[in-house]
Write an enzyme that holds these catalytic residues in place. Structure first.
Site, PDB file in Angstrom:
ATOM      1  N   GLU A  36       0.814  -1.215   0.000  1.00  0.00           N
ATOM      2  CA  GLU A  36       0.000   0.000   0.000  1.00  0.00           C
ATOM      3  C   GLU A  36       0.852   1.271   0.000  1.00  0.00           C
ATOM      4  OE1 GLU A  36      -3.657   2.009   2.531  1.00  0.00           O
ATOM      5  OE2 GLU A  36      -2.238   0.699   3.540  1.00  0.00           O
ATOM      6  N   ASP A  37       1.933   1.284   0.780  1.00  0.00           N
ATOM      7  CA  ASP A  37       2.663   2.529   1.021  1.00  0.00           C
ATOM      8  C   ASP A  37       3.982   2.657   0.268  1.00  0.00           C
ATOM      9  OD1 ASP A  37       0.647   3.203   2.750  1.00  0.00           O
ATOM     10  OD2 ASP A  37       1.714   2.569   4.551  1.00  0.00           O
TER      11      ASP A  37
END
Length: 299
Positions: A160-161
């Site tokens: 996600e990051d």
């Protein structure tokens, strides 16, 4: 006078920095050469201190300071990385003590990836971001979850990051771990603002339907629990929003899964931020009664 102050500051910095024999060799050698040349100028006769001499000395001190700054940056990176690694070493030690047959090489591989990809990220507390995934992995280990779940806990924010893709993670860690990480990532993308079409009950059902592997929900609950434990670093509005969301969605999920300990702690943490006056009053009363009971027992 200026040169003297800079020189003194540089010497003070060197006293601490150069004690470490594992610094960058080229930078250390260069800095030491600058310092040696400055000492030579210092020992020169005062009568020979011409403007040219002073200019040369000043430029040498500037060069020394640049070298010192490079060493300081290098040293801080080593200290930060050492502190981050300590948490992972504690987790590995815990797993080995629990079961000597545990193969923790994949956990070390996961830590290296997460640490490198989250290197520039910070938590709201100012701590390195890697502290969070290591904490999640540790909590999963303490719950006796299997190794794929623990590794997925370590990696749960990577897709996600960071720039790591699902395909890349699959090549490095295999289908099972990637599936768990991707499942947690998908749960994070569900909008959790309470609207008519997205009531808390519908969100809970959506969570359960999207996670065909119950381990995905467990990792997500532990992720939320650690975030709630560190909620004090967020502003008041964010604290209230997160606490209400946790109480409406995550606490009932923990209850349905029979995770009573997590449910109770989440409820207590939500109460702390949603009803701070009542919470503080109860804490004060409990503390007072405990002190009274301890005093009575001593008698």
């Amino acid at each position: 006078h200026i040169v003297g102050r800079q020189l003194y500051a540089s010497h003070q910095a060197f006293d601490g920095i150069l004690k470490d024999q594992h610094q960058d060799g080229r930078t250390s050698t260069q800095a030491c050469q600058y310092r040696h040349r400055i000492f030579v100028y210092q020992l020169a006769d005062d009568d020979n201190h011409t403007d040219t001499h002073h200019n040369q000395l000043y430029h040498l001190v500037e060069s020394l300071h640049r070298a010192v700054l490079q060493l300081l940056v290098f040293a801080r990176k080593r200290v930060d990385r050492g502190g981050r690694r300590a948490h992972n070493e504690n987790l590995k030690k815990y797993l080995k003590e629990k079961n000597a047959d545990n193969d923790i090489s994949i956990l070390e591989k996961a830590f290296e990836l997460a640490d490198s990809m989250h290197q520039e990220q910070k938590r709201k507390s100012g701590e390195p971001f890697i502290i969070h995934p290591v904490a999640v992995a540790t909590m999963l280990a303490e719950m006796d979850m299997d190794m794929p779940s623990i590794v997925a806990g370590m990696l749960h924010d990577v897709i996600e990051d960071t720039s790591v893709t699902t395909e890349e993670m699959k090549e490095m860690f295999g289908q099972e771990i990637t599936y768990l990480v991707d499942g947690v990532t998908k749960l994070k993308r569900i909008p959790t603002s309470t609207k008519e079409e997205l009531q808390a009950e519908n969100l809970r059902k959506m969570f359960l339907s999207m996670a065909s592997d119950i381990r995905v929900i467990v990792i997500k609950l532990v992720d939320r629990l650690h975030n709630m434990r560190t909620l004090q670093y967020m502003n008041t509005d964010s604290q209230i929003t997160k606490a209400r969301e946790t109480l409406e969605i995550y606490t009932p999920l923990a209850h349905r899964l029979g995770m009573t300990k997590i449910k109770w702690e989440l409820e207590d943490l939500c109460f702390k931020y949603l009803e701070p006056e009542y919470y503080n009053s109860l804490v004060a009363q409990i503390t007072q009664r405990r002190d009274q009971q301890e005093a009575y027992i001593k008698k």
